[in-house]
Structures are given as structure tokens and as C-alpha cells.
Design an enzyme around this catalytic site. Structure first.
Site, mmCIF file in Angstrom:
data_model
loop_
_atom_site.group_PDB
_atom_site.id
_atom_site.type_symbol
_atom_site.label_atom_id
_atom_site.label_comp_id
_atom_site.label_asym_id
_atom_site.label_seq_id
_atom_site.Cartn_x
_atom_site.Cartn_y
_atom_site.Cartn_z
ATOM 1 N N ASP A 1 38.382 34.727 41.525
ATOM 2 C CA ASP A 1 37.988 35.982 41.648
ATOM 3 C C ASP A 1 36.667 35.616 40.483
ATOM 4 O O ASP A 1 37.740 35.492 39.691
ATOM 5 C CB ASP A 1 39.343 36.499 41.794
ATOM 6 N N ASP B 1 43.177 37.431 40.226
ATOM 7 C CA ASP B 1 45.063 38.306 39.465
ATOM 8 C C ASP B 1 45.224 39.553 39.706
ATOM 9 O O ASP B 1 46.323 40.709 39.181
ATOM 10 C CB ASP B 1 44.424 38.264 38.118
#
Length: 369
Positions: A62, A261
């Protein structure tokens, strides 16, 4: 030669043939590696991670909060402060770096956040909610298009200006009318380039799966040396899940790793062979991922991959030591060259050898081992 000699030889054989060290090799190596990882604030709930990360495959990252610092700054480029305040009322219901940035921008301007947002919902590309009876949409251009929000020339120019500066444009619409454009800037983590290089050298393919604008993601990929065909932007959580699932199903022999996250990474983290959540992630992400990098340092990811390979090497080495010991000891007992007392003294030697080798093995190559 008599029942006494036969009994003694058989007893010696039974004693030295005990496979204690063989049974001890794998769990001991994994237990020690788990402890050493924990000292580096790498928390692992499943020892199978070491075996999965020892082989090559694909690592998907990500962007926001993973490759970047996760402390973005929001700036009102065009539009009213009231639109910014309404956006913050909706965004503060979520745990995400961009939400924190928008809320922080309001605080910096001294805007009061006394009202409450109702019917707050996470959508592909942004969030929506009701503030004082008005529909508020906060998100990227794709979300605005899906919600039939028209952008005039002023807003289009502001969006392009954000992209030219390497910032992410966020649009605020009230009752389907664009009211503001926010610029979200987030710096690349200092250790990201070195970490990506180390993962590449370890034989892994690296890519980016991000919900951010495609141009921003491509720019980050270029800075990190990631091929353009491995950088994907404007992805919804479902898109990330689909990409990870396709990779996992199409290459059963290779490991697929997802690192993120945010709450929108949770499904992809759970679907990957190994999910790794970094510091600052939402609770749902940490529940989905078997690995948690509590330090937030990207270098820990490269360390974990290297340690996984060395842990598997350790298991093979301890198996070899155990089997070699057993083969020699059994041969000696078979020919009657050792007594039961000698066999009893020799029997713990293999376990001690495995224990000593495991403790001396450089799973992590620094002083913390």
C-alpha cells in the site's frame, strides 16, 4: 553370543535411536526466531510465516502510511472553509492518515468541529455523510464522477495543479456540488528505497496497490525503481483484494505478500499468503495480518525476509546434525561397540548439539540476536 550380550546391545540400540533431537529441530528453530523477531518489534503470530517468506514471490505495498510517512498535510487550495469543516466532521469518524490530515487542517485554521456527522459511510475513493441535513462527499475525482458531481474549470485546474506538485487532490462536494479542493501531501519514507532494493535482491517482485491517484502512485513507483506495470492507483478495497487473490490463485508455488496499514487494506491482508501490517494501522488490519511491524520501520520487512531464509537453513542444518548423529550412534550400537551406559551418556548429545547450533545461528545478523 548369549542373552546378556544380546540384551545389552538391543538396549543400547533403543537408547541411542531415540529421535529427540529430530523432533526438537523445527519447533526450537521457530521459537528462537520468533523471540529474536520480537526483540526487533516484529510480532508474528504464526510460525509458518518463516517458511512462506523463505521462498520468492510477489510483495504488494500500500502507499499511504506504508511507503510514505503516513503523516500527510492537508491544504485548502480552492473553496470555502465551511466545506473543509464539513469534510472534517465526516472524516474524523475514520482511522486513516488522510482523515487525520483533513481534521488537522481544520484545527490549524481554528475551525470549530462542534457538529456531528450522521450516516457516515466508507465508499470507493472516499467517504460520505450527512452534516446539518446536507449530503457531504469527500474523495477523489472518480468518486465525484460516480456521484454525478460536476467539476468546473476552476476545480479541474486546481486538481491538475495538485498532481503537478506530486500531491493528492481531494474534492469536497456538498449536495452534489463541488465546494472545495484539498491538497494532500505525504513524503516518502527515508528507508523505502533501500528496503525495496533489498527485497528485489532477495528475488521478490515488488508492486504498489493504492487507492491514491494513478499519477501519484506512478511517481512513487518511479522513485523506488518499481516497473510502471506493477504500480496500480485509483483502487478500491475490492480491487486490492481482487489483485491479491488473482496472484495467489495463479501462482500456487509462489508466496503473495500484502503490506499495508489502513482499514481499506484489511481484506487484501487477510487474502494474501502473508499479510504484514505496519505501525499506525487500523485495528481491523492488525487482526487480519499474521505479522505486525510495531517499529514502523520498512527495513524490518527486509530483515524479516532474510531471517526467514536463515531460519529455514537452520532447520535443515539441525536435521542434518540429528540424522548424522543417529546414523553413527545406531551403527555403533548395532555392532555392539557401545554399552547401555555409554548410550545413555551419548543420547543427550544430539539434543545439546541442536540447541547449541540453534542459539549460535545468526537468524538476524546484528547484536540483538
Amino acid at each position: 553370543v548369549g542373552i546378556d550380550a544380546a540384551t545389552a546391545n538391543a538396549t543400547s540400540l533403543l537408547i541411542v535411536a531415540c529421535p529427540c533431537a529430530l523432533a526438537l529441530a523445527t519447533p526450537l528453530a521457530i521459537a528462537v526466531s520468533l523471540g529474536r523477531a520480537a526483540k526487533r518489534r516484529i510480532l508474528i503470530r504464526d510460525g509458518a510465516v518463516f517458511q512462506q517468506l523463505a521462498s520468492s514471490g510477489t510483495v504488494w505495498f500500500d502507499k499511504t502510511g506504508t511507503l510514505t510517512e503516513g503523516r500527510p498535510q492537508a491544504q485548502l487550495i480552492v473553496g470555502s472553509q465551511d466545506a473543509l469543516r464539513m469534510a472534517a466532521l465526516v472524516e474524523r469518524e475514520f482511522c486513516h492518515p488522510i482523515s487525520d490530515a483533513i481534521t488537522g487542517a481544520c484545527v490549524a485554521l481554528g475551525l470549530r468541529l462542534d457538529d456531528e456527522a450522521d450516516e457516515v459511510e466508507l465508499k470507493p475513493g472516499g467517504v460520505t455523510g450527512i452534516v446539518r441535513g446536507h449530503q457531504v462527499d469527500v474523495g477523489n475525482a472518480s468518486m465525484m464522477q460516480a456521484n454525478a458531481v460536476e467539476l468546473d474549470e476552476t476545480f479541474e485546474h486546481s486538481i491538475q495543479s495538485c498532481l503537478d506538485r506530486g500531491a493528492t487532490p481531494i474534492i469536497v462536494a456538498v449536495d452534489s456540488v463541488a465546494r472545495a479542493v484539498l491538497s494532500i501531501s505525504d513524503r516518502l519514507k527515508p528507508d523505502a528505497p533501500e528496503m525495496v532494493s533489498r527485497v528485489h535482491l532477495a528475488g521478490w517482485n515488488v508492486g504498489i496497490l493504492s487507492g491514491d491517484h494513478g499519477e501519484i502512485v506512478a511517481d512513487i513507483g518511479e522513485q523506488l525503481g518499481i516497473p510502471a506495470d506493477r504500480t496500480f492507483g485509483d483502487l478500491s478495497p475490492e480491487d486490492k483484494l481482487s489483485r491479491v487473490t488473482i496472484d495467489r490463485d495463479s501462482s500456487a508455488s509462489e508466496t503473495v505478500v500484502m503490506i499495508g496499514d489502513g482499514a481499506n487494506d484489511a481484506a487484501a491482508l487477510a487474502a494474501a499468503d502473508v499479510g504484514i501490517a505496519v505501525r499506525g494501522g487500523a485495528e481491523v488490519s492488525l487482526q487480519a495480518a499474521p505479522v505486525f511491524i510495531a517499529s514502523g520501520s520498512l527495513s524490518s520487512i527486509a530483515e524479516l525476509i532474510g531471517a526467514s531464509k536463515r531460519t529455514n537453513d537452520l532447520i535443515r542444518a539441525t536435521f542434518a546434525v540429528s540424522l548424522t548423529y543417529n546414523a553413527i550412534a545406531v551403527a555403533l550400537a548395532f555392532f555392539g561397540w557401545i554399552s547401555p551406559l555409554a548410550a545413555a551418556l551419548l543420547m543427550p548429545v544430539s539434543s545439546v548439539s541442536v540447541l547449541s547450533l540453534t542459539l549460535a545461528w545468526p537468524t538476524f545478523r546484528d547484536s540483538k540476536s
